[in-house]
Design a protein around this motif. Structure first.
Motif, PDB file in Angstrom:
ATOM      1  N   TYR A   1       0.862  -1.190   0.000  1.00  0.00           N
ATOM      2  CA  TYR A   1       0.000   0.000   0.000  1.00  0.00           C
ATOM      3  C   TYR A   1       0.892   1.231   0.000  1.00  0.00           C
ATOM      4  CZ  TYR A   1      -3.495   3.388   1.738  1.00  0.00           C
ATOM      5  OH  TYR A   1      -4.345   4.473   1.898  1.00  0.00           O
ATOM      6  N   SER A   2       0.531   2.220  -0.786  1.00  0.00           N
ATOM      7  CA  SER A   2       1.263   3.483  -0.776  1.00  0.00           C
ATOM      8  C   SER A   2       0.288   4.623  -1.065  1.00  0.00           C
ATOM      9  CB  SER A   2       2.387   3.466  -1.821  1.00  0.00           C
ATOM     10  OG  SER A   2       3.209   4.607  -1.686  1.00  0.00           O
ATOM     11  N   SER A   3       0.183   5.530  -0.127  1.00  0.00           N
ATOM     12  CA  SER A   3      -0.789   6.621  -0.229  1.00  0.00           C
ATOM     13  C   SER A   3      -0.084   7.973  -0.250  1.00  0.00           C
ATOM     14  CB  SER A   3      -1.768   6.565   0.949  1.00  0.00           C
ATOM     15  OG  SER A   3      -2.631   7.683   0.943  1.00  0.00           O
ATOM     16  N   HIS A   4      -0.337   8.738  -1.293  1.00  0.00           N
ATOM     17  CA  HIS A   4       0.187  10.092  -1.441  1.00  0.00           C
ATOM     18  C   HIS A   4       1.708  10.123  -1.281  1.00  0.00           C
ATOM     19  CE1 HIS A   4      -3.598  12.371  -1.893  1.00  0.00           C
ATOM     20  NE2 HIS A   4      -4.088  11.261  -1.372  1.00  0.00           N
TER      21      HIS A   4
ATOM     22  N   GLY B   1      -0.251 -11.078  -5.647  1.00  0.00           N
ATOM     23  CA  GLY B   1      -0.208 -10.024  -4.634  1.00  0.00           C
ATOM     24  C   GLY B   1      -0.781  -8.720  -5.158  1.00  0.00           C
ATOM     25  N   VAL B   2      -1.350  -7.925  -4.266  1.00  0.00           N
ATOM     26  CA  VAL B   2      -2.076  -6.710  -4.652  1.00  0.00           C
ATOM     27  C   VAL B   2      -1.304  -5.456  -4.262  1.00  0.00           C
ATOM     28  CG1 VAL B   2      -4.188  -5.356  -4.296  1.00  0.00           C
ATOM     29  CG2 VAL B   2      -4.313  -7.857  -4.495  1.00  0.00           C
ATOM     30  N   LEU B   3      -1.214  -4.524  -5.184  1.00  0.00           N
ATOM     31  CA  LEU B   3      -0.693  -3.179  -4.938  1.00  0.00           C
ATOM     32  C   LEU B   3      -1.854  -2.200  -4.961  1.00  0.00           C
ATOM     33  CD1 LEU B   3       1.426  -0.860  -4.810  1.00  0.00           C
ATOM     34  CD2 LEU B   3       1.549  -1.022  -7.316  1.00  0.00           C
ATOM     35  N   ARG B   4      -1.957  -1.370  -3.936  1.00  0.00           N
ATOM     36  CA  ARG B   4      -2.959  -0.295  -3.896  1.00  0.00           C
ATOM     37  C   ARG B   4      -2.223   1.034  -3.827  1.00  0.00           C
ATOM     38  NH1 ARG B   4      -8.334   0.470  -3.169  1.00  0.00           N
ATOM     39  NH2 ARG B   4      -9.104   2.281  -2.015  1.00  0.00           N
ATOM     40  N   LEU B   5      -2.465   1.879  -4.816  1.00  0.00           N
ATOM     41  CA  LEU B   5      -1.862   3.201  -4.885  1.00  0.00           C
ATOM     42  C   LEU B   5      -2.941   4.271  -4.718  1.00  0.00           C
ATOM     43  CD1 LEU B   5       0.565   2.869  -7.939  1.00  0.00           C
ATOM     44  CD2 LEU B   5       1.223   3.102  -5.537  1.00  0.00           C
ATOM     45  N   VAL B   6      -2.608   5.286  -3.927  1.00  0.00           N
ATOM     46  CA  VAL B   6      -3.484   6.441  -3.752  1.00  0.00           C
ATOM     47  C   VAL B   6      -2.646   7.689  -3.993  1.00  0.00           C
ATOM     48  CG1 VAL B   6      -5.109   7.621  -2.218  1.00  0.00           C
ATOM     49  CG2 VAL B   6      -4.734   5.148  -1.968  1.00  0.00           C
ATOM     50  N   CYS B   7      -3.182   8.622  -4.755  1.00  0.00           N
ATOM     51  CA  CYS B   7      -2.470   9.872  -5.028  1.00  0.00           C
ATOM     52  C   CYS B   7      -3.487  10.932  -5.436  1.00  0.00           C
ATOM     53  CB  CYS B   7      -1.436   9.667  -6.139  1.00  0.00           C
ATOM     54  SG  CYS B   7      -2.140   9.246  -7.751  1.00  0.00           S
ATOM     55  N   PRO B   8      -3.077  12.194  -5.489  1.00  0.00           N
ATOM     56  CA  PRO B   8      -4.014  13.210  -5.991  1.00  0.00           C
ATOM     57  C   PRO B   8      -4.430  12.896  -7.427  1.00  0.00           C
ATOM     58  CG  PRO B   8      -2.129  14.235  -4.908  1.00  0.00           C
ATOM     59  CD  PRO B   8      -1.802  12.776  -5.042  1.00  0.00           C
ATOM     60  N   ASP B   9      -5.705  13.076  -7.714  1.00  0.00           N
ATOM     61  CA  ASP B   9      -6.223  12.808  -9.061  1.00  0.00           C
ATOM     62  C   ASP B   9      -6.099  14.089  -9.885  1.00  0.00           C
ATOM     63  OD1 ASP B   9      -7.577  12.100 -11.340  1.00  0.00           O
ATOM     64  OD2 ASP B   9      -9.233  11.121 -10.288  1.00  0.00           O
ATOM     65  N   ALA B  10      -5.103  14.113 -10.765  1.00  0.00           N
ATOM     66  CA  ALA B  10      -4.877  15.316 -11.568  1.00  0.00           C
ATOM     67  C   ALA B  10      -6.065  15.636 -12.461  1.00  0.00           C
ATOM     68  CB  ALA B  10      -3.614  15.141 -12.415  1.00  0.00           C
ATOM     69  N   ALA B  11      -6.818  14.614 -12.858  1.00  0.00           N
ATOM     70  CA  ALA B  11      -7.977  14.863 -13.719  1.00  0.00           C
ATOM     71  C   ALA B  11      -8.984  15.769 -13.024  1.00  0.00           C
ATOM     72  CB  ALA B  11      -8.640  13.541 -14.105  1.00  0.00           C
TER      73      ALA B  11
ATOM     74  N   TRP C   1       2.403  14.557 -11.529  1.00  0.00           N
ATOM     75  CA  TRP C   1       0.945  14.423 -11.491  1.00  0.00           C
ATOM     76  C   TRP C   1       0.544  13.082 -12.103  1.00  0.00           C
ATOM     77  CZ3 TRP C   1      -1.472  13.495 -16.112  1.00  0.00           C
ATOM     78  CH2 TRP C   1      -0.781  13.847 -17.275  1.00  0.00           C
ATOM     79  N   TYR C   2      -0.637  12.608 -11.699  1.00  0.00           N
ATOM     80  CA  TYR C   2      -1.154  11.342 -12.225  1.00  0.00           C
ATOM     81  C   TYR C   2      -2.661  11.417 -12.377  1.00  0.00           C
ATOM     82  CZ  TYR C   2       3.481   9.744 -11.236  1.00  0.00           C
ATOM     83  OH  TYR C   2       4.844   9.644 -11.236  1.00  0.00           O
ATOM     84  N   ASN C   3      -3.122  10.924 -13.514  1.00  0.00           N
ATOM     85  CA  ASN C   3      -4.523  10.584 -13.667  1.00  0.00           C
ATOM     86  C   ASN C   3      -4.583   9.072 -13.912  1.00  0.00           C
ATOM     87  OD1 ASN C   3      -3.731  10.269 -16.352  1.00  0.00           O
ATOM     88  ND2 ASN C   3      -4.735  12.145 -17.041  1.00  0.00           N
ATOM     89  N   TYR C   4      -5.767   8.523 -14.074  1.00  0.00           N
ATOM     90  CA  TYR C   4      -5.865   7.065 -14.185  1.00  0.00           C
ATOM     91  C   TYR C   4      -5.123   6.548 -15.415  1.00  0.00           C
ATOM     92  CZ  TYR C   4      -7.704   2.397 -14.842  1.00  0.00           C
ATOM     93  OH  TYR C   4      -7.800   1.055 -15.039  1.00  0.00           O
ATOM     94  N   ARG C   5      -5.281   7.215 -16.546  1.00  0.00           N
ATOM     95  CA  ARG C   5      -4.643   6.737 -17.782  1.00  0.00           C
ATOM     96  C   ARG C   5      -3.126   6.704 -17.634  1.00  0.00           C
ATOM     97  NH1 ARG C   5      -2.473   9.021 -22.365  1.00  0.00           N
ATOM     98  NH2 ARG C   5      -2.634   7.759 -24.277  1.00  0.00           N
ATOM     99  N   LYS C   6      -2.534   7.757 -17.093  1.00  0.00           N
ATOM    100  CA  LYS C   6      -1.085   7.822 -16.941  1.00  0.00           C
ATOM    101  C   LYS C   6      -0.578   6.735 -15.990  1.00  0.00           C
ATOM    102  CE  LYS C   6       2.610  11.112 -15.767  1.00  0.00           C
ATOM    103  NZ  LYS C   6       2.903  12.503 -15.320  1.00  0.00           N
ATOM    104  N   LEU C   7      -1.295   6.535 -14.897  1.00  0.00           N
ATOM    105  CA  LEU C   7      -0.886   5.528 -13.928  1.00  0.00           C
ATOM    106  C   LEU C   7      -1.054   4.120 -14.493  1.00  0.00           C
ATOM    107  CD1 LEU C   7       0.366   5.430 -11.176  1.00  0.00           C
ATOM    108  CD2 LEU C   7      -1.903   5.527 -10.152  1.00  0.00           C
ATOM    109  N   PHE C   8      -2.117   3.905 -15.256  1.00  0.00           N
ATOM    110  CA  PHE C   8      -2.342   2.604 -15.898  1.00  0.00           C
ATOM    111  C   PHE C   8      -1.150   2.242 -16.794  1.00  0.00           C
ATOM    112  CE2 PHE C   8      -3.658  -0.246 -19.212  1.00  0.00           C
ATOM    113  CZ  PHE C   8      -4.573  -1.111 -18.628  1.00  0.00           C
TER     114      PHE C   8
END
Length: 320
Positions: free
Chosen positions: A128-131, A156-166, A267-274
């Motif tokens: 897990y990694s948040s912000h 195994g699962v990775l969960r990422l949280v960050c500001p949504d630039a979108a 910055w990250y939006n969903y497409r960039k992070l994907f």
């Protein structure tokens, strides 16, 4: 008092506290409300401990096969922590920013050095990694995700949280200044006067500063070429899209400065992070939501997804 003659937040808290304490009925209501919250938290703690026991064996839990990267104040008996320290003081980011003392973490990991974390291959069930990733440059994020892929077990699962630039870019482009002022006024109390007291030009200028500060060092006090508010507004307007302006601002952010201060530089939006997750070997990549992890243990709101939920992007992925 604030610059505009309005009480500061902590002064308001003190006044309200005294009002409650002087009124027996209000005091009882607050105590009952707090008691309900304590009972709910204890119930939740029992529920999620049972969830750990149900989904993982005793031998697995003894190994603490879960890792939180950049944990802040997070501490959980089943989780390992990876963090870095800053400067001669050896303070973590949370200690440096908030002046709050923290207990030790398990793995010293400065992603700017791009050295592997001291965890073996195929070891962990979840990360897990948040912000955190917004504090890193793109090559550092790719390195981090490659390392996470290495240390996770298959499935195994990775969960990422960050500001949504979108959310930010769309709000800026449609001149939704309320989006930014909610954070400035309600969440951080940085705005000195109500939104309605500002002119349209003032609002655009302030939100331009906020937006560039959220993704770069161009307005940081230690920036070698610090932007003025007017320059922020003109800088964004000079690019074909707001995203182009964010990229340009990030490119002007000195790596050496951010290694010291740990501010936002990307910055990250969903497409960039994907795209980055796919390139670093992850599969089953999907957008998640607040407290909606595919992994039951990461739905515990007492420990996860606690930062700026109204402006965050939640993404999960698996190791093949």
């Amino acid at each position: 008092m604030s610059d505009y003659g309005e009480p500061k937040f902590e002064d308001l808290v003190e006044v309200k506290s005294n009002e409650i304490l002087s009124n027996a009925r209000e005091t009882k209501k607050c105590i009952r409300r707090a008691a309900r919250q304590i009972i709910l938290e204890k119930s939740g703690k029992r529920f999620f401990e049972d969830t750990y026991q149900r989904n993982y064996s005793s031998s697995e839990l003894k190994q603490r096969p879960f890792l939180n990267i950049g944990p802040g104040s997070f501490r959980h008996k089943h989780w390992r922590l990876a963090d870095k320290t800053y400067g001669d003081s050896g303070s973590t980011w949370t200690e440096m920013r908030r002046g709050v003392s923290q207990s030790k973490f398990d793995h010293e990991w400065d992603l700017y050095d791009r050295k592997p974390i001291d965890i073996g291959d195929n070891t962990l069930c979840a990360v897990y990694s948040s912000h955190v990733i917004e504090h890193l440059f793109a090559p550092d994020v790719s390195f981090m995700l490659s390392e996470v892929n290495r240390i996770l077990k298959s499935g195994g699962v990775l969960r990422l949280v960050c500001p949504d630039a979108a959310l930010m870019v769309e709000a800026y482009d449609r001149q939704d200044w309320e989006y930014f002022f909610f954070y400035l006024s309600v969440m951080t109390h940085r705005a000195k006067k109500p939104l309605s007291k500002h002119s349209e030009l003032e609002l655009r200028r302030m939100c331009s500063v906020f937006l560039l500060d959220w993704v770069s060092l161009v307005v940081h006090p230690k920036s070698p070429d610090r932007f003025s508010p007017n320059r922020c507004m003109e800088f964004i307007a000079s690019y074909p899209t707001t995203y182009d302006a964010l990229d340009a601002a990030g490119a002007l952010s000195p790596r050496a400065v951010n290694k010291e201060v740990g501010a936002h530089v990307s910055w990250y939006n969903y497409r960039k992070l994907f795209i980055i997750l796919e390139a670093t070997g992850f599969v089953n990549i999907r957008r998640s939501g607040f407290a909606q992890s595919r992994l039951p243990i990461m739905r515990d709101r007492s420990y996860f997804d606690r930062t700026d939920c109204e402006m965050s992007l939640y993404v999960e992925a698996e190791k093949p």
